[in-house]
Design a protein around this motif. Sequence first.
Motif, mmCIF file in Angstrom:
data_model
loop_
_atom_site.group_PDB
_atom_site.id
_atom_site.type_symbol
_atom_site.label_atom_id
_atom_site.label_comp_id
_atom_site.label_asym_id
_atom_site.label_seq_id
_atom_site.Cartn_x
_atom_site.Cartn_y
_atom_site.Cartn_z
ATOM 1 N N LEU A 50 0.828 -1.205 0.000
ATOM 2 C CA LEU A 50 0.000 0.000 0.000
ATOM 3 C C LEU A 50 0.861 1.254 0.000
ATOM 4 C CD1 LEU A 50 -2.707 1.436 0.190
ATOM 5 C CD2 LEU A 50 -2.615 1.124 2.681
ATOM 6 N N THR A 51 1.929 1.234 0.786
ATOM 7 C CA THR A 51 2.829 2.388 0.815
ATOM 8 C C THR A 51 3.414 2.661 -0.567
ATOM 9 O OG1 THR A 51 3.387 1.930 3.125
ATOM 10 C CG2 THR A 51 4.902 3.329 1.892
ATOM 11 N N ASP A 52 3.845 1.605 -1.255
ATOM 12 C CA ASP A 52 4.414 1.784 -2.598
ATOM 13 C C ASP A 52 3.379 2.340 -3.566
ATOM 14 O OD1 ASP A 52 6.782 0.805 -1.661
ATOM 15 O OD2 ASP A 52 6.511 -1.220 -2.461
ATOM 16 N N ARG A 53 2.156 1.783 -3.548
ATOM 17 C CA ARG A 53 1.144 2.217 -4.506
ATOM 18 C C ARG A 53 0.702 3.663 -4.240
ATOM 19 N NH1 ARG A 53 -2.135 -0.468 -7.932
ATOM 20 N NH2 ARG A 53 -0.217 -1.675 -8.186
ATOM 21 N N VAL A 54 0.542 4.020 -2.980
ATOM 22 C CA VAL A 54 0.167 5.401 -2.662
ATOM 23 C C VAL A 54 1.267 6.353 -3.114
ATOM 24 C CG1 VAL A 54 -0.236 7.016 -0.762
ATOM 25 C CG2 VAL A 54 -1.386 4.804 -0.781
ATOM 26 N N GLY A 55 2.534 5.941 -2.954
ATOM 27 C CA GLY A 55 3.631 6.773 -3.438
ATOM 28 C C GLY A 55 3.556 6.993 -4.939
ATOM 29 N N GLU A 56 3.208 5.938 -5.687
ATOM 30 C CA GLU A 56 3.069 6.075 -7.137
ATOM 31 C C GLU A 56 1.952 7.062 -7.489
ATOM 32 O OE1 GLU A 56 2.353 2.226 -8.661
ATOM 33 O OE2 GLU A 56 4.325 1.417 -8.125
ATOM 34 N N THR A 66 8.173 4.623 -17.201
ATOM 35 C CA THR A 66 6.720 4.788 -17.365
ATOM 36 C C THR A 66 6.033 5.009 -16.020
ATOM 37 O OG1 THR A 66 6.420 2.384 -17.254
ATOM 38 C CG2 THR A 66 6.687 3.359 -19.439
ATOM 39 N N SER A 67 6.789 5.454 -15.013
ATOM 40 C CA SER A 67 6.248 5.552 -13.658
ATOM 41 C C SER A 67 5.126 6.574 -13.541
ATOM 42 C CB SER A 67 7.369 5.902 -12.676
ATOM 43 O OG SER A 67 7.972 7.136 -13.038
ATOM 44 N N HIS A 68 5.089 7.567 -14.454
ATOM 45 C CA HIS A 68 4.043 8.595 -14.398
ATOM 46 C C HIS A 68 2.910 8.326 -15.381
ATOM 47 C CE1 HIS A 68 6.408 11.000 -11.653
ATOM 48 N NE2 HIS A 68 7.439 10.947 -12.469
ATOM 49 N N LEU A 69 2.924 7.171 -16.018
ATOM 50 C CA LEU A 69 1.848 6.793 -16.924
ATOM 51 C C LEU A 69 0.897 5.831 -16.220
ATOM 52 C CD1 LEU A 69 3.853 6.116 -20.220
ATOM 53 C CD2 LEU A 69 2.884 8.275 -19.416
ATOM 54 N N ASP A 70 -0.334 5.773 -16.716
ATOM 55 C CA ASP A 70 -1.257 4.798 -16.147
ATOM 56 C C ASP A 70 -0.908 3.404 -16.690
ATOM 57 O OD1 ASP A 70 -2.768 4.184 -18.631
ATOM 58 O OD2 ASP A 70 -3.464 6.245 -18.433
ATOM 59 N N PRO A 71 -1.416 2.339 -16.060
ATOM 60 C CA PRO A 71 -1.032 0.981 -16.485
ATOM 61 C C PRO A 71 -1.318 0.681 -17.950
ATOM 62 C CG PRO A 71 -2.059 0.913 -14.319
ATOM 63 C CD PRO A 71 -2.214 2.316 -14.804
ATOM 64 N N PRO A 120 3.700 -4.459 -10.708
ATOM 65 C CA PRO A 120 3.627 -5.916 -10.920
ATOM 66 C C PRO A 120 3.336 -6.294 -12.362
ATOM 67 C CG PRO A 120 1.746 -5.120 -9.634
ATOM 68 C CD PRO A 120 2.733 -4.012 -9.683
ATOM 69 N N GLY A 121 2.441 -5.538 -13.019
ATOM 70 C CA GLY A 121 2.120 -5.877 -14.403
ATOM 71 C C GLY A 121 3.329 -5.782 -15.299
ATOM 72 N N SER A 122 4.155 -4.743 -15.098
ATOM 73 C CA SER A 122 5.349 -4.559 -15.908
ATOM 74 C C SER A 122 6.317 -5.715 -15.736
ATOM 75 C CB SER A 122 6.032 -3.244 -15.530
ATOM 76 O OG SER A 122 7.155 -2.998 -16.340
ATOM 77 N N ALA A 123 6.398 -6.245 -14.524
ATOM 78 C CA ALA A 123 7.306 -7.374 -14.274
ATOM 79 C C ALA A 123 6.764 -8.668 -14.855
ATOM 80 C CB ALA A 123 7.534 -7.524 -12.775
ATOM 81 N N LEU A 124 5.489 -8.925 -14.628
ATOM 82 C CA LEU A 124 4.935 -10.228 -14.987
ATOM 83 C C LEU A 124 4.598 -10.353 -16.469
ATOM 84 C CD1 LEU A 124 2.665 -10.841 -11.877
ATOM 85 C CD2 LEU A 124 4.994 -11.618 -12.301
ATOM 86 N N HIS A 159 2.305 -9.966 -2.209
ATOM 87 C CA HIS A 159 1.743 -8.639 -1.942
ATOM 88 C C HIS A 159 1.314 -7.912 -3.208
ATOM 89 C CE1 HIS A 159 5.822 -6.728 -2.615
ATOM 90 N NE2 HIS A 159 5.054 -5.780 -3.110
ATOM 91 N N TRP A 160 1.751 -8.378 -4.383
ATOM 92 C CA TRP A 160 1.174 -7.828 -5.613
ATOM 93 C C TRP A 160 -0.288 -8.248 -5.713
ATOM 94 C CZ3 TRP A 160 5.749 -9.331 -9.306
ATOM 95 C CH2 TRP A 160 6.768 -8.373 -9.182
ATOM 96 N N GLY A 161 -0.534 -9.544 -5.566
ATOM 97 C CA GLY A 161 -1.890 -10.050 -5.540
ATOM 98 C C GLY A 161 -2.706 -9.749 -6.782
ATOM 99 N N GLU A 162 -2.079 -9.701 -7.950
ATOM 100 C CA GLU A 162 -2.831 -9.420 -9.165
ATOM 101 C C GLU A 162 -2.168 -10.092 -10.355
ATOM 102 O OE1 GLU A 162 -1.529 -5.195 -10.713
ATOM 103 O OE2 GLU A 162 -2.144 -5.066 -8.621
#
Length: 569
Positions: free
Chosen positions: A190-196, A491-496, A519-523, A557-560
């Motif tokens: 959650l901390t990582d996603r809120v930071g993004e 692509t950190s400032h772009l949407d998925p 997670p999507g970028s990795a998987l 913790h990605w869970g997706e």
Amino acid sequence: MRRELRYAASGLRPRAITRLLAWSVLETLPTALFGLLVARAVDDGFLAGRPWTGAAWLGGLLLAAAVGAVGSRQVYAGLGALVEPFRDRLVRLVIGRAVGAAVAGRPEAGALSLLTRQVEIARDAYAGAVLSIRGCLVATVGVTIGLLALDGRLALLVLPLFGLGLLAFACTLGYAADRQREAAVADAALTDRVGEVVRAVRDLAACGGEAHGASLAARPIEAQAAAERALARAAALRSVCFAIGGWLPLLAILAAAPALTDSGVSAGAITGALFYVLTGLQPALTALVSGLGGSGLRLYVALSRILSREPVTSARGAKPASIGEGSVLSARGLTFAYGPHAAPAVRDLDVAVMDGDHLAVIGPSGIGKSTLAALLCGTLRPDAGTVAYGGADAAGLSARELARRRVLIPQEAYVFTGTVRANLAYLRRDADDAAVLASAEAVGALALVDRLCGLDAEVDPGRLSAGERQLVALARAHLSPAPIAILDEATSHLDPAAERRAEAAFRARGALVVIAHRPGSALRAERIMVMDGQSALVGDRESLREASELFREFLAHWGEEPVQIQPAS
């Protein structure tokens, strides 16, 4: 959890345990005598009309308490004989592993933190766990002796129910430990996603994407809420266990009291049994539940972190990152540190990128992913090892030659004052407008070009958002003649969805290396490199799931599951 339990149990020294239990006999005396003295005070004193006799029996509690205090003092003195050797074993383990790694040329990152923090947490938690278990054992033995001395029927009423509560609590420990770990992972996610989302808030506001930003954070928020609810369920289970072991015996005695008195059990004996439950078993069970639920879980987490630093082994297709024949980019023995006394950010790393490869690099923040990207691109020179493009050593290539072989897109995109065309064609000056627009369309930047009024429009970098600057940099890199693209959180400032489109465009043009932050970028990658500070493993998702504990934690913790897309044709 079995590994941590085995390690903790292996540190128990028989001589120290024997001494601890011997002094515990004295400490048990008040617990064993309390109900008996109360029973005698009631039967032989107060109910018999002799209050002074009853008071004398109760006065015996003071003597028993004094003897028990001596035993308690010696118990705490003897505790060090168990705890300190356990701490010494952990210290030797951490130091020995760190020295061995340093001698092998692969200094262990985080060894100081393990030694100064995790070892001390484990030591204190180990002491708390030992005291909780020993306290419950002492109280149980004392109460058992006292109940048997009062009346065996009372023991048959109380002890099975208390044992059932203990067994139920033991069965919840594994569940509670897993929920504690999941809660920590969910909180980090959650901390990582809120930071993004916070970093992209300007883009979201400019595009009216507040709802999309909220949806990005919704899943990790729900995951954390679910983890907290699971922790609450674990706490509720502990309460149920306490009710079974602590309150059911009391209710059983009260419910059976009429039958017991009819069969010859005295009122004093029943009162003494009630006191045994209230002042002996209930406090012991409370201490055990809170001790193992607190100190026990901290001990498990600390030992898990220490013992998990053992070298990662490969399994079923996952293997240490290595070079290969026919690679367009390869590194051998790559080592780099930001100073002569600093721990290496990258150490002894081998990796190969083949033509058309799609490799994602993941790992905790600060583990060396961006450093690796800079080393592969030649913007940093390694302290040891080599980087090669095809058969050419990168160290012998000029900046112009390097630019023809690879292109790096960092997180902070550079846009200069000038025309849109000049910005997009910076790495390929001879490109015609059709090629420029094709690259812009491929990465999703064509709408931005239209909004800026075409290729001849002037660009004011200060008026572009972070996401818009990244689209310009992506289109520029896509137009580049370099066959290898390295995206360092570009692509950190772009949407998925925009990120997927950009990655597909680069995947279609040649080899792609992505420093993944989502997670999507990795998987989506065909291969994944997991950096853990000690080694780098490369494999597909399934092989890494078995070979890398760190990768399993990422998946947890990605869970997706990302949406799979095909590269653009």
